[in-house]
Design a protein around this motif. Structure first.
Motif, short mmCIF file in Angstrom:
data_model
loop_
_atom_site.label_atom_id
_atom_site.label_comp_id
_atom_site.label_asym_id
_atom_site.label_seq_id
_atom_site.Cartn_x
_atom_site.Cartn_y
_atom_site.Cartn_z
N LEU A 1 -12.81 -7.50 -6.82
CA LEU A 1 -13.20 -6.35 -5.98
C LEU A 1 -14.57 -6.24 -6.21
CD1 LEU A 1 -10.32 -3.57 -6.87
CD2 LEU A 1 -10.70 -5.06 -4.87
N CYS B 1 0.87 -1.14 0.03
CA CYS B 1 0.00 -0.09 0.05
C CYS B 1 0.98 1.18 -0.10
CB CYS B 1 -0.88 0.02 1.18
SG CYS B 1 -2.12 1.38 1.19
N ILE C 1 -5.35 -0.33 -8.30
CA ILE C 1 -4.82 -1.90 -7.75
C ILE C 1 -4.09 -2.29 -8.98
CG2 ILE C 1 -5.92 -3.95 -6.95
CD1 ILE C 1 -6.36 -2.04 -4.81
N PHE D 1 -12.20 2.78 -8.20
CA PHE D 1 -10.78 1.92 -8.16
C PHE D 1 -10.91 1.61 -9.54
CE2 PHE D 1 -12.29 1.38 -3.65
CZ PHE D 1 -10.99 0.99 -3.29
N ALA E 1 -8.30 -1.12 -11.99
CA ALA E 1 -7.88 -2.25 -11.82
C ALA E 1 -7.66 -3.24 -13.00
CB ALA E 1 -8.28 -3.27 -10.71
N HIS F 1 -2.02 -7.11 -2.40
CA HIS F 1 -2.22 -6.09 -3.16
C HIS F 1 -3.66 -5.60 -3.07
CE1 HIS F 1 1.97 -5.55 -4.91
NE2 HIS F 1 1.85 -6.87 -4.98
N LEU F 2 -4.63 -6.41 -2.88
CA LEU F 2 -5.78 -6.07 -2.70
C LEU F 2 -6.85 -6.57 -1.50
CD1 LEU F 2 -7.74 -8.69 -3.82
CD2 LEU F 2 -7.33 -7.74 -5.85
N PHE G 1 -9.02 -4.48 0.95
CA PHE G 1 -10.11 -4.01 0.12
C PHE G 1 -11.56 -3.98 1.50
CE2 PHE G 1 -14.20 -4.18 -2.08
CZ PHE G 1 -14.12 -2.95 -2.94
N ALA H 1 -8.42 -8.39 -11.11
CA ALA H 1 -8.36 -7.62 -9.78
C ALA H 1 -9.70 -6.99 -9.90
CB ALA H 1 -7.24 -6.79 -9.53
N ASP I 1 -2.57 0.18 -4.47
CA ASP I 1 -2.86 -1.06 -3.72
C ASP I 1 -3.42 -1.07 -2.35
OD1 ASP I 1 -2.38 -2.72 -6.07
OD2 ASP I 1 0.00 -2.79 -5.35
N CYS I 2 -4.10 -1.98 -1.65
CA CYS I 2 -4.57 -2.02 -0.56
C CYS I 2 -4.40 -3.58 0.07
CB CYS I 2 -5.78 -1.45 -0.21
SG CYS I 2 -7.24 -2.29 -1.19
#
Length: 127
Positions: free
Chosen positions: A105, A18, A67, A95, A97, A74-75, A78, A101, A31-32
């Motif tokens: 999400l 992140c 993302i 978002f 991505a 990396h996700l 969320f 990804a 990223d998260c």
């Protein structure tokens, strides 16, 4: 003009990717992710960035969140991020991505009943 790179994880470790890129007018997160707990950390499955603390210290709002790809590091945070926005009664950012990804999400947003815009972006990679 000042420019900062603010990592909340992912540097010097595997996981919890992140990063925030911040200028005077813009805050762009990338990223998260989560990091999976060590096998001796009983009762803890994963650790995610402290979004609440970050946004308390950095009053800027972000309009878009990128993302990079569909790995949990990396996700995986969320859901925690969406819960933060809901708790604060804030609209979540859009978002961006890649296809895989973005689909993950979307499914997680549907499971959590979160209304969030998720746009699929084209990449030049085979995956």
């Amino acid at each position: 003009m000042s420019f900062k790179c603010i990592p909340l994880g992912g540097l010097g470790e595997v996981g919890m990717n992140c990063m925030f890129f911040q200028s005077e007018k813009t805050l762009l997160p990338v990223d998260c992710g989560v990091v999976f707990a060590h096998k001796n950390d009983f009762g803890i499955d994963a650790v995610c960035p402290d979004f609440e603390k970050f946004f308390q210290e950095n009053k800027q709002d972000c309009k878009t969140w990128i993302i990079t790809h569909a790995h949990e590091d990396h996700l995986g945070a969320f859901a925690s991020l969406m819960k933060y926005y809901k708790k604060k009664c804030l609209a979540p950012p859009k978002f961006l991505a890649p296809r895989m990804a973005a689909e993950i999400l979307r499914r997680r947003a549907q499971e959590g009943r979160w209304s969030v815009e998720i746009e699929t972006i084209q990449t030049n990679h085979w995956y």
